[in-house]
Write a protein that holds these residues in place. Structure first.
Motif, PDB file in Angstrom:
ATOM      1  N   PRO A 146       0.406   5.051  -3.589  1.00 20.02           N
ATOM      2  CA  PRO A 146      -1.050   5.258  -3.655  1.00 20.02           C
ATOM      3  C   PRO A 146      -1.601   4.883  -5.168  1.00 20.02           C
ATOM      4  CG  PRO A 146       0.539   6.932  -2.962  1.00 20.02           C
ATOM      5  CD  PRO A 146       1.189   6.230  -3.665  1.00 20.02           C
ATOM      6  N   VAL A 147      -2.973   4.592  -4.900  1.00 20.98           N
ATOM      7  CA  VAL A 147      -3.532   3.963  -5.967  1.00 20.98           C
ATOM      8  C   VAL A 147      -3.627   5.089  -7.246  1.00 20.98           C
ATOM      9  CG1 VAL A 147      -4.825   2.385  -4.659  1.00 20.98           C
ATOM     10  CG2 VAL A 147      -5.918   4.905  -5.141  1.00 20.98           C
ATOM     11  N   SER A 148      -3.309   6.194  -6.868  1.00 20.01           N
ATOM     12  CA  SER A 148      -3.754   7.393  -7.786  1.00 20.01           C
ATOM     13  C   SER A 148      -2.461   7.233  -8.820  1.00 20.01           C
ATOM     14  CB  SER A 148      -3.291   8.685  -7.320  1.00 20.01           C
ATOM     15  OG  SER A 148      -2.535   9.125  -6.296  1.00 20.01           O
ATOM     16  N   PHE A 149      -1.433   6.510  -8.237  1.00 21.95           N
ATOM     17  CA  PHE A 149      -0.078   6.231  -9.212  1.00 21.95           C
ATOM     18  C   PHE A 149      -0.211   4.750  -9.792  1.00 21.95           C
ATOM     19  CE2 PHE A 149       1.202   9.377  -6.269  1.00 21.95           C
ATOM     20  CZ  PHE A 149       1.935  10.394  -7.022  1.00 21.95           C
ATOM     21  N   ASP A 150      -1.286   4.298  -9.889  1.00 20.29           N
ATOM     22  CA  ASP A 150      -1.385   2.928 -10.516  1.00 20.29           C
ATOM     23  C   ASP A 150      -1.126   2.678 -11.932  1.00 20.29           C
ATOM     24  OD1 ASP A 150      -2.107   1.736  -8.121  1.00 20.29           O
ATOM     25  OD2 ASP A 150      -4.035   1.417  -8.555  1.00 20.29           O
ATOM     26  N   GLU A 151      -1.321   4.063 -12.403  1.00 25.77           N
ATOM     27  CA  GLU A 151      -1.160   3.608 -13.995  1.00 25.77           C
ATOM     28  C   GLU A 151       0.248   4.466 -14.545  1.00 25.77           C
ATOM     29  OE1 GLU A 151      -3.277   2.209 -16.139  1.00 25.77           O
ATOM     30  OE2 GLU A 151      -4.467   1.869 -14.408  1.00 25.77           O
ATOM     31  N   GLN A 152       1.033   4.542 -13.416  1.00 24.74           N
ATOM     32  CA  GLN A 152       2.128   5.430 -13.560  1.00 24.74           C
ATOM     33  C   GLN A 152       3.504   4.164 -13.603  1.00 24.74           C
ATOM     34  OE1 GLN A 152       2.468   8.758 -14.564  1.00 24.74           O
ATOM     35  NE2 GLN A 152       0.387   8.877 -14.142  1.00 24.74           N
ATOM     36  N   GLU A 165       2.307  15.665  -0.350  1.00 28.41           N
ATOM     37  CA  GLU A 165       1.780  14.248  -1.210  1.00 28.41           C
ATOM     38  C   GLU A 165       2.943  13.885  -1.802  1.00 28.41           C
ATOM     39  OE1 GLU A 165      -0.519  16.369  -4.647  1.00 28.41           O
ATOM     40  OE2 GLU A 165      -1.748  15.990  -2.978  1.00 28.41           O
ATOM     41  N   GLU A 181       0.846  -1.309  -0.151  1.00 27.31           N
ATOM     42  CA  GLU A 181      -0.196  -0.109   0.025  1.00 27.31           C
ATOM     43  C   GLU A 181       0.848   1.172  -0.001  1.00 27.31           C
ATOM     44  OE1 GLU A 181      -2.897  -0.021   3.288  1.00 27.31           O
ATOM     45  OE2 GLU A 181      -3.410  -2.189   2.619  1.00 27.31           O
ATOM     46  N   LYS A 220       5.390  13.003  -5.027  1.00 27.02           N
ATOM     47  CA  LYS A 220       5.560  13.627  -6.100  1.00 27.02           C
ATOM     48  C   LYS A 220       6.498  12.662  -7.128  1.00 27.02           C
ATOM     49  CE  LYS A 220       6.862  18.168  -7.752  1.00 27.02           C
ATOM     50  NZ  LYS A 220       7.491  19.518  -7.299  1.00 27.02           N
TER      51      LYS A 220
END
Length: 300
Positions: free
Chosen positions: A73-79, A183, A70, A185
């Motif tokens: 973050p899930v917001s970076f799943d496509e990165q 957050e 975990e 970066k």
């Protein structure tokens, strides 16, 4: 699930690890054997573990707050992320020349990431250089503990990190871009976490303030062999390192950047298969290791 393997200087498993994983690096093996300084081995094995195995390294005086899978973050799943690095110190009033220091107490990366190739090459070259100017062999080189920490510790790692960020972005990354983060970066394939990521539990840099990121790893209070008493008993910023002194004369620390590292050394750590670009990091590729007792984990 992870396989957990403990490496320690007490039973030579540190050395066995280095010999097993760097058989094709004669310069590094000779350096490790000739410069038999316990503090150096303890510091250097952090980077060698990450270089060879990747995953997660964390000192023995840290506690994992959130599960490794975990940490991104899930917001970076496509990165596309190949390294996750935290901040240990963040203070614009610092007099050390580095308003930010990156944490090498906890690190996460794919094997053979250029960050760790760079820091290992720097360390090897630095002490080879000292031996050459003093006209002695590595095995006979006098090294003060403070000098080892300056060349291998948070300051040196921060220098390597800033250079790595510059290279990854193809431009100069300013200190202001990594200061006061609230957050994570992303810089190319390197994810930088706010202070709470890998540096919560300290008494400076907004550590443990909920506004400065989610707590992932907490540093426990107590004695630190690197800087003596920890935060509660000393000033917030680690004191500056004094030059090593031998026979009444001062030896100025020569901390180098990679442009000064001879090609023969730097190329020895190149990843010819470009393994770090094979796929992005996930929590399931994590490893773990400590400082004086070093370990790493690999998925099974």
């Amino acid at each position: 699930m992870y396989a957990h393997i403990v490496l320690t200087a007490l039973d030579d498993t540190n050395t066995l690890f280095v010999e097993d994983n760097f058989q094709d690096q004669p310069t590094l093996l000779r350096f490790w054997r000739d410069l038999d300084v316990p503090v150096l081995h303890t510091e250097l094995v952090r980077y060698l573990t990450m270089l060879a195995k990747g995953g997660v390294y964390s000192d023995v005086d840290t506690t994992c707050i959130n599960p490794i899978n975990e940490w991104i973050p899930v917001s970076f799943d496509e990165q596309f992320i190949n390294a996750v690095i935290g901040i240990e110190y963040d203070d614009s009033t610092s007099t050390s020349g580095r308003p930010v220091k990156f944490s090498q107490r906890t690190m996460m990366a794919k094997p053979r990431h250029p960050i760790f190739e760079a820091i290992v090459a720097r360390v090897v070259y630095h002490f080879q250089y000292l031996a050459s100017i003093e006209d002695t062999d590595l095995a006979d080189l006098y090294i003060a503990e403070e000098e080892v920490l300056e060349v291998t510790g948070p300051g040196a790692f921060t220098d390597a990190m800033m250079e790595g960020l510059n290279n990854a972005m193809g431009r100069k990354v300013e200190w202001s871009e990594v200061q006061g983060l609230k957050e994570p970066k992303l810089f190319s394939d390197i994810l930088i976490l706010p202070i709470n990521g890998f540096g919560s539990g300290q008494k400076h840099s907004h550590s443990s303030d909920p506004a400065y990121g989610e707590e992932l790893v907490q540093r426990r209070s107590g004695e630190s062999w690197e800087f003596g008493p920890t935060d509660a008993e000393e000033s917030d910023e680690p004191s500056a390192t004094e030059p090593a002194v031998e026979d009444g004369s001062e030896r100025v620390l020569q901390v180098v950047d990679s442009s000064e590292v001879p090609a023969a050394i730097a190329e020895g750590f190149e990843n010819t298969e470009d393994e770090s670009d094979a796929s992005g990091l996930t929590g399931n590729e994590a490893t773990d290791s400590g400082a004086e007792t070093v370990a790493y984990e690999v998925p099974v």
